[in-house]
Design a protein around this motif. Structure first.
Motif, mmCIF file in Angstrom:
data_model
loop_
_atom_site.group_PDB
_atom_site.id
_atom_site.type_symbol
_atom_site.label_atom_id
_atom_site.label_comp_id
_atom_site.label_asym_id
_atom_site.label_seq_id
_atom_site.Cartn_x
_atom_site.Cartn_y
_atom_site.Cartn_z
ATOM 1 N N UNK A 16 0.780 -1.287 0.014
ATOM 2 C CA UNK A 16 -0.173 -0.037 0.115
ATOM 3 C C UNK A 16 0.990 1.210 -0.015
ATOM 4 N N UNK A 17 1.798 1.288 0.916
ATOM 5 C CA UNK A 17 3.049 2.462 0.827
ATOM 6 C C UNK A 17 3.471 2.734 -0.580
ATOM 7 N N UNK A 18 3.874 1.566 -1.347
ATOM 8 C CA UNK A 18 4.312 1.689 -2.491
ATOM 9 C C UNK A 18 3.576 2.215 -3.600
ATOM 10 N N UNK A 19 2.181 1.615 -3.384
ATOM 11 C CA UNK A 19 1.120 2.099 -4.459
ATOM 12 C C UNK A 19 0.788 3.839 -4.176
ATOM 13 N N UNK A 20 0.562 4.051 -2.876
ATOM 14 C CA UNK A 20 0.162 5.463 -2.684
ATOM 15 C C UNK A 20 1.357 6.327 -2.981
ATOM 16 N N UNK A 21 2.711 5.854 -2.677
ATOM 17 C CA UNK A 21 3.741 6.411 -3.002
ATOM 18 C C UNK A 21 3.816 7.040 -4.432
ATOM 19 N N UNK A 22 3.795 5.734 -5.380
ATOM 20 C CA UNK A 22 3.676 5.931 -6.689
ATOM 21 C C UNK A 22 2.749 7.127 -7.332
ATOM 22 N N UNK A 24 1.442 9.323 -5.389
ATOM 23 C CA UNK A 24 1.932 10.776 -4.881
ATOM 24 C C UNK A 24 2.869 11.241 -5.921
ATOM 25 N N UNK A 25 3.802 10.656 -6.280
ATOM 26 C CA UNK A 25 5.208 11.040 -7.365
ATOM 27 C C UNK A 25 4.306 11.261 -8.644
ATOM 28 N N UNK A 26 3.597 10.746 -8.946
ATOM 29 C CA UNK A 26 2.987 11.179 -10.359
ATOM 30 C C UNK A 26 2.324 12.357 -10.376
ATOM 31 N N UNK A 27 2.062 12.921 -9.134
ATOM 32 C CA UNK A 27 1.137 14.208 -8.992
ATOM 33 C C UNK A 27 2.108 15.522 -8.952
ATOM 34 N N UNK A 28 3.566 15.215 -8.762
ATOM 35 C CA UNK A 28 4.149 16.176 -8.378
ATOM 36 C C UNK A 28 4.343 17.198 -9.820
ATOM 37 N N UNK A 29 4.237 17.061 -10.974
ATOM 38 C CA UNK A 29 4.171 17.932 -12.066
ATOM 39 C C UNK A 29 2.800 18.661 -12.029
ATOM 40 N N UNK A 30 1.747 18.007 -11.582
ATOM 41 C CA UNK A 30 0.568 18.760 -11.375
ATOM 42 C C UNK A 30 0.452 19.643 -10.379
ATOM 43 N N UNK A 31 1.283 19.345 -9.173
ATOM 44 C CA UNK A 31 1.114 20.257 -8.126
ATOM 45 C C UNK A 31 2.275 21.587 -8.467
ATOM 46 N N UNK A 32 3.211 21.319 -9.353
ATOM 47 C CA UNK A 32 4.264 22.309 -9.812
ATOM 48 C C UNK A 32 3.335 23.228 -10.604
ATOM 49 N N UNK A 33 2.618 22.787 -11.742
ATOM 50 C CA UNK A 33 1.927 23.537 -12.687
ATOM 51 C C UNK A 33 0.759 24.193 -11.877
ATOM 52 N N UNK A 49 -1.838 11.030 -15.170
ATOM 53 C CA UNK A 49 -2.460 9.696 -14.867
ATOM 54 C C UNK A 49 -2.063 8.749 -15.798
ATOM 55 N N UNK A 50 -1.825 9.070 -17.193
ATOM 56 C CA UNK A 50 -1.505 8.229 -18.165
ATOM 57 C C UNK A 50 -0.024 7.892 -17.938
ATOM 58 N N UNK A 51 0.711 8.603 -17.459
ATOM 59 C CA UNK A 51 2.014 8.034 -17.158
ATOM 60 C C UNK A 51 1.966 6.828 -16.090
ATOM 61 N N UNK A 52 0.903 6.783 -15.431
ATOM 62 C CA UNK A 52 1.057 5.486 -14.507
ATOM 63 C C UNK A 52 0.941 4.055 -15.261
ATOM 64 N N UNK A 53 0.222 4.257 -16.684
ATOM 65 C CA UNK A 53 0.139 3.019 -17.365
ATOM 66 C C UNK A 53 1.268 3.041 -18.171
ATOM 67 N N UNK A 54 2.187 4.101 -18.385
ATOM 68 C CA UNK A 54 3.320 3.747 -19.290
ATOM 69 C C UNK A 54 4.671 3.775 -18.290
ATOM 70 N N UNK A 55 4.387 3.524 -17.159
ATOM 71 C CA UNK A 55 5.455 3.011 -16.110
ATOM 72 C C UNK A 55 6.174 4.394 -15.966
ATOM 73 N N UNK A 56 5.606 5.587 -15.844
ATOM 74 C CA UNK A 56 6.444 6.960 -15.536
ATOM 75 C C UNK A 56 7.320 7.222 -16.564
ATOM 76 N N UNK A 57 7.092 6.569 -18.039
ATOM 77 C CA UNK A 57 8.217 7.029 -18.982
ATOM 78 C C UNK A 57 8.142 8.451 -19.483
ATOM 79 N N UNK A 58 6.611 8.918 -19.423
ATOM 80 C CA UNK A 58 6.705 10.323 -19.829
ATOM 81 C C UNK A 58 6.622 11.257 -18.740
ATOM 82 N N UNK A 59 6.830 10.872 -17.413
ATOM 83 C CA UNK A 59 7.001 11.633 -16.219
ATOM 84 C C UNK A 59 8.022 12.705 -16.286
#
Length: 129
Positions: A16-22, A24-33, A49-59
């Motif tokens: 669960x920590x890894x799941x919610x950590x990932x 939270x990490x994917x939302x960093x660019x949105x928080x910056x914007x 959110x799409x980057x979650x499905x691409x294993x953060x390749x576009x993050x």
């Protein structure tokens, strides 16, 4: 038996920590914007959110996209445009000053020519006397 349940609980906790950590990490660019009042906040959020499905390749690209814009200077091109306009204005001012100086020099040359004629006439009159 206790260790089995402890290991199972630890496994769920880490999962669960890894799941919610990932997430939270994917939302960093949105928080910056959002913090920078970026005009493409929604697109960055959806792409996150799409980057979650691409294993953060576009993050990393989302991070760059979010950090490029700042509300006080925009995309950074306005400053260059303003500098170019200032340079053009200064260039025009220099050209105008150059033309004024050329006109002033021609006037001074005419005056020197007139004065030299008068000096020659005076020298001739003094030589005749």
């Amino acid at each position: 038996m206790f260790l089995d349940f402890f290991a199972l609980g630890l496994l769920f906790f880490v999962g669960l920590t890894l799941f919610y950590g990932i997430i939270a990490i994917h939302d960093i660019p949105y928080e910056i914007s959002k913090h920078r009042n970026h005009p493409h906040q929604d697109a960055i959020h959806v792409a996150g959110w799409i980057s979650l499905f691409t294993l953060h390749a576009i993050w990393p690209f989302l991070w760059i996209w979010a950090t490029l814009y700042r509300e006080d200077r925009g995309w950074g091109f306005k400053q260059l445009q303003q500098q170019e306009q200032e340079l053009e204005q200064k260039e025009q001012q220099l050209e105008d000053q150059n033309e004024e100086l050329i006109e002033e020099i021609t006037k001074l040359k005419r005056q020197v020519a007139i004065i030299s004629k008068h000096v020659q006439q005076l020298e001739q009159q003094q030589g005749n006397q």
